[in-house]
Design a protein around this motif. Structure first.
Motif, mmCIF file in Angstrom:
data_model
loop_
_atom_site.group_PDB
_atom_site.id
_atom_site.type_symbol
_atom_site.label_atom_id
_atom_site.label_comp_id
_atom_site.label_asym_id
_atom_site.label_seq_id
_atom_site.Cartn_x
_atom_site.Cartn_y
_atom_site.Cartn_z
ATOM 1 N N ARG A 99 0.832 -1.201 0.000
ATOM 2 C CA ARG A 99 0.000 0.000 0.000
ATOM 3 C C ARG A 99 0.874 1.261 0.000
ATOM 4 N NH1 ARG A 99 -2.493 -0.820 4.586
ATOM 5 N NH2 ARG A 99 -3.942 -2.299 3.634
ATOM 6 N N ALA A 100 1.951 1.235 0.790
ATOM 7 C CA ALA A 100 2.845 2.392 0.858
ATOM 8 C C ALA A 100 3.618 2.575 -0.448
ATOM 9 C CB ALA A 100 3.809 2.228 2.026
ATOM 10 N N LEU A 101 4.073 1.475 -1.041
ATOM 11 C CA LEU A 101 4.813 1.556 -2.299
ATOM 12 C C LEU A 101 3.928 2.053 -3.435
ATOM 13 C CD1 LEU A 101 6.878 -1.764 -2.107
ATOM 14 C CD2 LEU A 101 7.804 0.557 -2.053
ATOM 15 N N ARG A 102 2.659 1.694 -3.402
ATOM 16 C CA ARG A 102 1.727 2.109 -4.455
ATOM 17 C C ARG A 102 1.589 3.634 -4.518
ATOM 18 N NH1 ARG A 102 1.577 -1.951 -7.413
ATOM 19 N NH2 ARG A 102 0.166 -3.706 -7.106
ATOM 20 N N LYS A 103 1.869 4.313 -3.418
ATOM 21 C CA LYS A 103 1.796 5.773 -3.420
ATOM 22 C C LYS A 103 2.874 6.374 -4.319
ATOM 23 C CE LYS A 103 -0.082 6.005 1.281
ATOM 24 N NZ LYS A 103 0.140 6.479 2.676
ATOM 25 N N HIS A 104 3.983 5.642 -4.490
ATOM 26 C CA HIS A 104 5.081 6.124 -5.332
ATOM 27 C C HIS A 104 4.959 5.619 -6.770
ATOM 28 C CE1 HIS A 104 7.266 7.570 -1.773
ATOM 29 N NE2 HIS A 104 6.905 6.449 -1.188
ATOM 30 N N ALA A 105 4.423 4.419 -6.935
ATOM 31 C CA ALA A 105 4.328 3.818 -8.272
ATOM 32 C C ALA A 105 3.079 2.941 -8.328
ATOM 33 C CB ALA A 105 5.580 3.006 -8.572
ATOM 34 N N PRO A 106 1.936 3.512 -8.641
ATOM 35 C CA PRO A 106 0.662 2.779 -8.587
ATOM 36 C C PRO A 106 0.571 1.591 -9.536
ATOM 37 C CG PRO A 106 0.310 5.153 -8.731
ATOM 38 C CD PRO A 106 1.753 4.924 -8.992
ATOM 39 N N ALA A 107 1.324 1.615 -10.640
ATOM 40 C CA ALA A 107 1.159 0.578 -11.660
ATOM 41 C C ALA A 107 2.192 -0.548 -11.584
ATOM 42 C CB ALA A 107 1.209 1.215 -13.048
ATOM 43 N N THR A 108 3.153 -0.461 -10.673
ATOM 44 C CA THR A 108 4.198 -1.485 -10.606
ATOM 45 C C THR A 108 3.619 -2.818 -10.127
ATOM 46 O OG1 THR A 108 5.877 0.179 -10.096
ATOM 47 C CG2 THR A 108 6.420 -2.110 -9.584
ATOM 48 N N PRO A 109 3.845 -3.910 -10.866
ATOM 49 C CA PRO A 109 3.341 -5.219 -10.422
ATOM 50 C C PRO A 109 4.108 -5.714 -9.201
ATOM 51 C CG PRO A 109 4.712 -5.473 -12.368
ATOM 52 C CD PRO A 109 4.546 -3.993 -12.156
ATOM 53 N N ALA A 110 3.445 -6.551 -8.403
ATOM 54 C CA ALA A 110 4.062 -7.053 -7.177
ATOM 55 C C ALA A 110 3.757 -8.530 -6.989
ATOM 56 C CB ALA A 110 3.563 -6.260 -5.970
ATOM 57 N N LEU A 111 4.755 -9.249 -6.491
ATOM 58 C CA LEU A 111 4.611 -10.646 -6.102
ATOM 59 C C LEU A 111 4.906 -10.750 -4.613
ATOM 60 C CD1 LEU A 111 6.639 -12.359 -8.991
ATOM 61 C CD2 LEU A 111 4.145 -12.223 -8.805
ATOM 62 N N ALA A 112 4.165 -11.604 -3.915
ATOM 63 C CA ALA A 112 4.421 -11.845 -2.500
ATOM 64 C C ALA A 112 5.045 -13.223 -2.336
ATOM 65 C CB ALA A 112 3.127 -11.758 -1.700
ATOM 66 N N HIS A 113 5.842 -13.383 -1.289
ATOM 67 C CA HIS A 113 6.365 -14.711 -0.965
ATOM 68 C C HIS A 113 6.232 -14.929 0.536
ATOM 69 C CE1 HIS A 113 10.345 -12.991 0.355
ATOM 70 N NE2 HIS A 113 10.006 -12.076 -0.524
ATOM 71 N N THR A 114 5.931 -16.171 0.916
ATOM 72 C CA THR A 114 5.665 -16.472 2.315
ATOM 73 C C THR A 114 5.922 -17.946 2.600
ATOM 74 O OG1 THR A 114 3.960 -16.461 4.052
ATOM 75 C CG2 THR A 114 3.221 -16.912 1.808
ATOM 76 N N ALA A 115 6.189 -18.251 3.867
ATOM 77 C CA ALA A 115 6.330 -19.640 4.297
ATOM 78 C C ALA A 115 5.026 -20.166 4.887
ATOM 79 C CB ALA A 115 7.448 -19.752 5.337
ATOM 80 N N ASP A 116 4.003 -19.326 4.933
ATOM 81 C CA ASP A 116 2.716 -19.710 5.508
ATOM 82 C C ASP A 116 1.840 -20.364 4.438
ATOM 83 O OD1 ASP A 116 0.248 -19.916 6.770
ATOM 84 O OD2 ASP A 116 0.493 -18.025 7.845
#
Length: 233
Positions: free
Chosen positions: A74-91
């Motif tokens: 959410r915070a990063l989207r304020k700087h670059a709304p269109a940048t794609p994002a991937l999440a990674h987790t051990a859960d």
């Protein structure tokens, strides 16, 4: 070439991962297809995003010491709304993946992450074609350096966890266990991972702690034996 692509033609990727071993593994795995900026927390990710040219992709840990993946995105989207994002987790909880996707992550990668799957997810997020050769698609050989890093950090992680549990700091203990679980998945420490999961479920259990301590000791003994074997002419 644009601001999100280096002179090499490879895209710039921002990686946020607090565990040293997992961060090294992911950065190395992406090294052949991207220019990686690796940070260990949400604060570092935001600082990197504010400085210099933008990133073509964000690869963010869902659980960081100074924030979570959803808040960071959410915070990063304020700087670059269109940048794609991937999440990674051990859960492995599907509900966790659902929350992350609903927050705007294009996909959620579950640790341990196979290198071909990681690269496929990155190419998909960037709209790139599949690799042109079998050699490019194949995972590089395992790096013993990452396992040595894991073993070197293990005693300190055990001590920090013991101190947190002793002080009754449940949230800190769970955060440390989550981080250790991700590292176990990265290096394939199956027995230790099982002990970590048991301790996550029952952090106050004496038997769970004993099993964890034994698993740590066993992992350290295996590494010591390997080093002795390497010294034999």
């Amino acid at each position: 070439m644009n601001a999100r692509t280096m002179k090499s033609g490879r895209p710039r990727i921002l990686l946020a991962e607090d565990d040293t071993v997992s961060r090294a593994f992911l950065a190395e795995a992406m090294g052949g297809i991207a220019e990686v900026t690796a940070v260990d927390g949400a604060g570092g990710a935001l600082e990197a995003a504010r400085q210099g040219p933008g990133f073509a992709l964000w690869l963010l840990d869902a659980h960081l010491p100074d924030g979570d993946g959803v808040a960071l995105l959410r915070a990063l989207r304020k700087h670059a709304p269109a940048t794609p994002a991937l999440a990674h987790t051990a859960d492995p909880d599907p509900a966790v993946a659902g929350v992350l996707r609903a927050a705007g992550f294009r996909d959620v990668l579950l640790k341990p992450i196979a290198i071909p799957a990681l690269r496929e997810a990155i190419r998909g997020a960037l709209g790139q074609p599949p690799p042109r050769s079998v050699a490019e698609a194949a995972a590089p050989p395992w790096q013993p350096r990452l396992q040595r890093m894991f073993i070197a950090e293990l005693p300190g992680q055990r001590d920090a966890l013991c101190a947190a549990i002793g002080r009754g700091e449940c949230e800190t203990a769970q955060s440390l266990l989550h981080r250790l679980r991700g590292a176990c998945a990265t290096v394939g420490a199956i027995e230790l991972d099982a002990a970590v999961r048991a301790l996550q479920a029952s952090p106050g259990s004496a038997s769970a702690w004993l099993a964890f301590d034994r698993a740590v000791a066993a992992a350290l003994r295996v590494e010591d034996a390997a080093e002795v074997g390497q010294q034999v002419p």
